[in-house]
Design a protein around this motif. Structure first.
Motif, mmCIF file in Angstrom:
data_model
loop_
_atom_site.group_PDB
_atom_site.id
_atom_site.type_symbol
_atom_site.label_atom_id
_atom_site.label_comp_id
_atom_site.label_asym_id
_atom_site.label_seq_id
_atom_site.Cartn_x
_atom_site.Cartn_y
_atom_site.Cartn_z
ATOM 1 N N THR A 145 0.913 -1.505 0.153
ATOM 2 C CA THR A 145 0.204 0.044 -0.006
ATOM 3 C C THR A 145 0.969 1.283 -0.081
ATOM 4 O O THR A 145 0.462 2.528 -0.152
ATOM 5 C CB THR A 145 -1.092 -0.238 1.449
ATOM 6 O OG1 THR A 145 -0.350 0.000 2.672
ATOM 7 C CG2 THR A 145 -1.849 -1.694 1.151
ATOM 8 N N GLU A 147 1.052 3.313 2.493
ATOM 9 C CA GLU A 147 0.922 3.582 3.390
ATOM 10 C C GLU A 147 1.521 3.748 5.079
ATOM 11 O O GLU A 147 1.398 2.475 5.465
ATOM 12 C CB GLU A 147 -0.744 3.674 3.708
ATOM 13 C CG GLU A 147 -1.218 3.701 2.676
ATOM 14 C CD GLU A 147 -2.929 3.788 2.105
ATOM 15 O OE1 GLU A 147 -3.602 3.964 3.224
ATOM 16 O OE2 GLU A 147 -3.667 3.088 1.190
ATOM 17 N N GLN A 149 1.139 3.837 7.759
ATOM 18 C CA GLN A 149 -0.006 2.913 8.857
ATOM 19 C C GLN A 149 0.372 1.740 8.881
ATOM 20 O O GLN A 149 0.267 1.114 9.884
ATOM 21 C CB GLN A 149 -1.034 3.466 8.984
ATOM 22 C CG GLN A 149 -2.332 3.156 8.221
ATOM 23 C CD GLN A 149 -2.648 4.168 6.808
ATOM 24 O OE1 GLN A 149 -1.462 5.161 6.681
ATOM 25 N NE2 GLN A 149 -3.422 4.404 6.105
ATOM 26 N N PHE A 150 0.868 1.133 7.629
ATOM 27 C CA PHE A 150 0.867 -0.175 7.141
ATOM 28 C C PHE A 150 2.976 -0.789 6.826
ATOM 29 O O PHE A 150 2.566 -1.415 6.961
ATOM 30 C CB PHE A 150 0.365 -0.879 5.982
ATOM 31 C CG PHE A 150 -1.115 -0.573 6.120
ATOM 32 C CD1 PHE A 150 -2.428 -1.147 7.382
ATOM 33 C CD2 PHE A 150 -2.239 0.543 5.673
ATOM 34 C CE1 PHE A 150 -3.398 -1.011 7.728
ATOM 35 C CE2 PHE A 150 -3.288 0.483 5.764
ATOM 36 C CZ PHE A 150 -3.987 -0.575 6.885
ATOM 37 N N TRP A 195 -9.175 3.391 8.146
ATOM 38 C CA TRP A 195 -8.169 4.154 7.229
ATOM 39 C C TRP A 195 -8.256 4.868 5.464
ATOM 40 O O TRP A 195 -7.152 5.258 4.758
ATOM 41 C CB TRP A 195 -6.918 3.136 7.109
ATOM 42 C CG TRP A 195 -6.561 2.296 7.994
ATOM 43 C CD1 TRP A 195 -6.967 0.687 8.185
ATOM 44 C CD2 TRP A 195 -5.748 3.316 9.269
ATOM 45 N NE1 TRP A 195 -6.158 1.033 9.611
ATOM 46 C CE2 TRP A 195 -5.919 2.179 9.858
ATOM 47 C CE3 TRP A 195 -4.814 4.251 9.605
ATOM 48 C CZ2 TRP A 195 -4.927 2.419 11.136
ATOM 49 C CZ3 TRP A 195 -4.655 4.481 10.944
ATOM 50 C CH2 TRP A 195 -4.215 3.514 11.283
ATOM 51 N N PHE A 197 -8.655 8.040 4.183
ATOM 52 C CA PHE A 197 -8.519 9.766 4.472
ATOM 53 C C PHE A 197 -9.547 10.446 4.027
ATOM 54 O O PHE A 197 -8.951 11.593 4.142
ATOM 55 C CB PHE A 197 -7.260 9.663 5.033
ATOM 56 C CG PHE A 197 -6.360 9.156 5.937
ATOM 57 C CD1 PHE A 197 -6.635 9.593 7.399
ATOM 58 C CD2 PHE A 197 -5.347 8.075 5.467
ATOM 59 C CE1 PHE A 197 -6.462 8.716 8.203
ATOM 60 C CE2 PHE A 197 -4.979 7.600 7.032
ATOM 61 C CZ PHE A 197 -5.419 7.518 8.173
#
Length: 197
Positions: A145, A147, A149-150, A195, A197
């Motif tokens: 991803t 991203e 947060q991952f 998640w 956003f």
């Protein structure tokens, strides 16, 4: 105990020899470092091996040698007075699991972890090499991803994949697409949009 260790080793150390008799902050830093070393399964022997590979005039070499000396002496003192250090329990457990083939003929399920410590990876390595089948779930909704947060979850999946490859064990990287645990619309909405956003 760390203060006693540092004072008794003051004449042998290079980097940490100054202020050893009065510097309580040094003792606190060394305690934190020795705990971090244990947590990451880095023994004083491993530190010595790395230190020997560095140039003799390298400041990092002398620092690693001091840490190896302090770590070995401190943990020896703790064992002498109190017995085995609880922080070493995963390392000792891994050795016992390997010795007795604890997970042979087993099916193992590990659910809902986001990351593992170095000691836990050592246990997982033993499990993967011995068990008939291992299933590990990691709470990530899609791969690659990019991203933030991952990131740690992606790293966990990469490290688990590497463990399987190193052990020459076949593995499947499967994404679960159907939610079986709940039909509550509020929880489903949260899961699908947390998640977004």
């Amino acid at each position: 105990l760390m203060w006693h260790t540092v004072r008794s080793l003051a004449g042998l150390m290079e980097t940490y020899k100054t202020g050893t008799s009065t510097d309580t902050a040094l003792c606190n830093r060394l305690l934190e470092m020795t705990d971090e070393l244990i947590c990451n399964d880095i023994s004083s022997d491993k530190l010595e091996v790395v230190a020997k590979k560095l140039p003799s005039d390298s400041p990092l070499r002398s620092k690693l040698r001091d840490l190896a000396l302090v770590s070995a002496s401190y943990h020896g003192l703790v064992r002498e007075i109190y017995g085995d250090d609880p922080a070493d329990r995963m390392i000792r457990a891994t050795a016992k699991m390997e010795e007795h083939k604890f997970f042979r003929d087993s099916v193992v399920y590990i659910d809902s972890f986001s990351s593992f410590t170095a000691q836990e990876y050592a246990v997982l390595n033993t499990i993967i090499r011995q068990a008939d089948d291992v299933t590990i779930t990691v709470g990530i909704s899609q791969r690659n991803t990019h991203e933030a947060q991952f990131d740690s979850l992606e790293d966990t999946v990469r490290r688990l994949t590497r463990l399987c490859e190193d052990a020459r064990q076949p593995y499947e990287d499967t994404m679960l697409t159907v939610i079986h645990r709940t039909v509550a619309p509020e929880l489903l909405a949260l899961e699908q949009n947390l998640w977004a956003f």
